[in-house]
Scaffold this motif. Structure first.
Motif, PDB file in Angstrom:
ATOM      1  N   LEU A  52       0.858  -1.173   0.000  1.00  0.00           N
ATOM      2  CA  LEU A  52       0.000   0.000   0.000  1.00  0.00           C
ATOM      3  C   LEU A  52       0.898   1.228   0.000  1.00  0.00           C
ATOM      4  O   LEU A  52       1.669   1.441   0.931  1.00  0.00           O
ATOM      5  CB  LEU A  52      -0.895  -0.011   1.240  1.00  0.00           C
ATOM      6  CG  LEU A  52      -2.099   0.895   1.231  1.00  0.00           C
ATOM      7  CD1 LEU A  52      -3.035   0.543   0.080  1.00  0.00           C
ATOM      8  CD2 LEU A  52      -2.856   0.768   2.544  1.00  0.00           C
ATOM      9  N   VAL A  53       0.837   2.022  -1.081  1.00  0.00           N
ATOM     10  CA  VAL A  53       1.683   3.205  -1.204  1.00  0.00           C
ATOM     11  C   VAL A  53       0.803   4.438  -1.291  1.00  0.00           C
ATOM     12  O   VAL A  53      -0.345   4.381  -1.719  1.00  0.00           O
ATOM     13  CB  VAL A  53       2.613   3.127  -2.441  1.00  0.00           C
ATOM     14  CG1 VAL A  53       3.600   1.998  -2.303  1.00  0.00           C
ATOM     15  CG2 VAL A  53       1.821   2.995  -3.712  1.00  0.00           C
ATOM     16  N   LYS A  54       1.370   5.558  -0.879  1.00  0.00           N
ATOM     17  CA  LYS A  54       0.649   6.830  -0.929  1.00  0.00           C
ATOM     18  C   LYS A  54       1.140   7.610  -2.144  1.00  0.00           C
ATOM     19  O   LYS A  54       2.326   7.883  -2.275  1.00  0.00           O
ATOM     20  CB  LYS A  54       0.900   7.603   0.354  1.00  0.00           C
ATOM     21  CG  LYS A  54      -0.113   8.646   0.647  1.00  0.00           C
ATOM     22  CD  LYS A  54       0.098   9.191   2.037  1.00  0.00           C
ATOM     23  CE  LYS A  54      -1.102  10.007   2.446  1.00  0.00           C
ATOM     24  NZ  LYS A  54      -0.964  10.525   3.807  1.00  0.00           N
ATOM     25  N   LYS A  55       0.218   7.951  -3.036  1.00  0.00           N
ATOM     26  CA  LYS A  55       0.578   8.686  -4.235  1.00  0.00           C
ATOM     27  C   LYS A  55      -0.466   9.776  -4.450  1.00  0.00           C
ATOM     28  O   LYS A  55      -1.656   9.483  -4.523  1.00  0.00           O
ATOM     29  CB  LYS A  55       0.628   7.755  -5.444  1.00  0.00           C
ATOM     30  CG  LYS A  55       1.082   8.440  -6.698  1.00  0.00           C
ATOM     31  CD  LYS A  55       1.247   7.474  -7.835  1.00  0.00           C
ATOM     32  CE  LYS A  55       1.749   8.217  -9.047  1.00  0.00           C
ATOM     33  NZ  LYS A  55       1.917   7.359 -10.197  1.00  0.00           N
ATOM     34  N   HIS A  58      -3.428   9.855  -2.191  1.00  0.00           N
ATOM     35  CA  HIS A  58      -4.309   8.694  -2.186  1.00  0.00           C
ATOM     36  C   HIS A  58      -3.500   7.432  -1.900  1.00  0.00           C
ATOM     37  O   HIS A  58      -2.360   7.309  -2.337  1.00  0.00           O
ATOM     38  CB  HIS A  58      -5.004   8.525  -3.542  1.00  0.00           C
ATOM     39  CG  HIS A  58      -5.863   9.683  -3.919  1.00  0.00           C
ATOM     40  ND1 HIS A  58      -7.073   9.920  -3.338  1.00  0.00           N
ATOM     41  CD2 HIS A  58      -5.673  10.675  -4.829  1.00  0.00           C
ATOM     42  CE1 HIS A  58      -7.606  11.009  -3.871  1.00  0.00           C
ATOM     43  NE2 HIS A  58      -6.761  11.500  -4.779  1.00  0.00           N
ATOM     44  N   ARG A  59      -4.098   6.509  -1.197  1.00  0.00           N
ATOM     45  CA  ARG A  59      -3.452   5.216  -0.971  1.00  0.00           C
ATOM     46  C   ARG A  59      -3.793   4.287  -2.131  1.00  0.00           C
ATOM     47  O   ARG A  59      -4.954   4.175  -2.514  1.00  0.00           O
ATOM     48  CB  ARG A  59      -3.905   4.603   0.346  1.00  0.00           C
ATOM     49  CG  ARG A  59      -3.407   5.378   1.529  1.00  0.00           C
ATOM     50  CD  ARG A  59      -3.856   4.731   2.805  1.00  0.00           C
ATOM     51  NE  ARG A  59      -3.481   5.571   3.926  1.00  0.00           N
ATOM     52  CZ  ARG A  59      -2.521   5.261   4.773  1.00  0.00           C
ATOM     53  NH1 ARG A  59      -1.867   4.139   4.638  1.00  0.00           N
ATOM     54  NH2 ARG A  59      -2.227   6.069   5.758  1.00  0.00           N
ATOM     55  N   LYS A  84      -0.344  -1.605 -10.799  1.00  0.00           N
ATOM     56  CA  LYS A  84      -1.334  -0.881 -10.012  1.00  0.00           C
ATOM     57  C   LYS A  84      -2.669  -1.247 -10.629  1.00  0.00           C
ATOM     58  O   LYS A  84      -3.026  -0.768 -11.699  1.00  0.00           O
ATOM     59  CB  LYS A  84      -1.091   0.618 -10.086  1.00  0.00           C
ATOM     60  CG  LYS A  84      -2.031   1.430  -9.222  1.00  0.00           C
ATOM     61  CD  LYS A  84      -1.687   2.900  -9.248  1.00  0.00           C
ATOM     62  CE  LYS A  84      -2.246   3.509 -10.516  1.00  0.00           C
ATOM     63  NZ  LYS A  84      -2.110   4.956 -10.572  1.00  0.00           N
TER      64      LYS A  84
END
Length: 98
Positions: A52-55, A58-59, A84
């Motif tokens: 789970l990454v934050k970009k 947004h997660r 993704k």
């Protein structure tokens, strides 16, 4: 009421399983295509993890696949393919012998 909840839970698990299978098939197809573009031999593709990454605030859930390939027909190398959803997020090739 509880049997309806169990049924909904089982349907959700089946849905997640089918989505994961679709993503695995997409990753393998992308890996083959990217190896062909790089003129290297595709050997294998395997899912390793989810992250789970934050970009952009947004997660986003990204999935890592290890792609094994050969540049000379004798050696094995591992590249990283990030998806993704069903879209290619990144493809990282290590240095390899041709």
């Amino acid at each position: 009421m509880s049997s309806v909840a169990v049924l909904i839970g089982l349907m959700f698990i089946a849905y997640i399983f089918l989505l994961q299978r679709r993503q695995d098939e997409r990753a393998t197809a992308l890996a083959k295509q990217l190896c062909q573009q790089q003129q290297i031999q595709f050997l294998d593709c395997a899912r390793v993890s989810h992250k789970l990454v934050k970009k952009d605030g947004h997660r986003v859930l990204r999935t890592l696949y290890l792609v094994e390939f050969s540049g000379d027909g004798e050696s094995r190398y591992q590249a990283q393919l990030w998806l993704k959803g069903l879209r290619l997020a990144a493809f990282e090739l290590p240095a390899f012998k041709t």
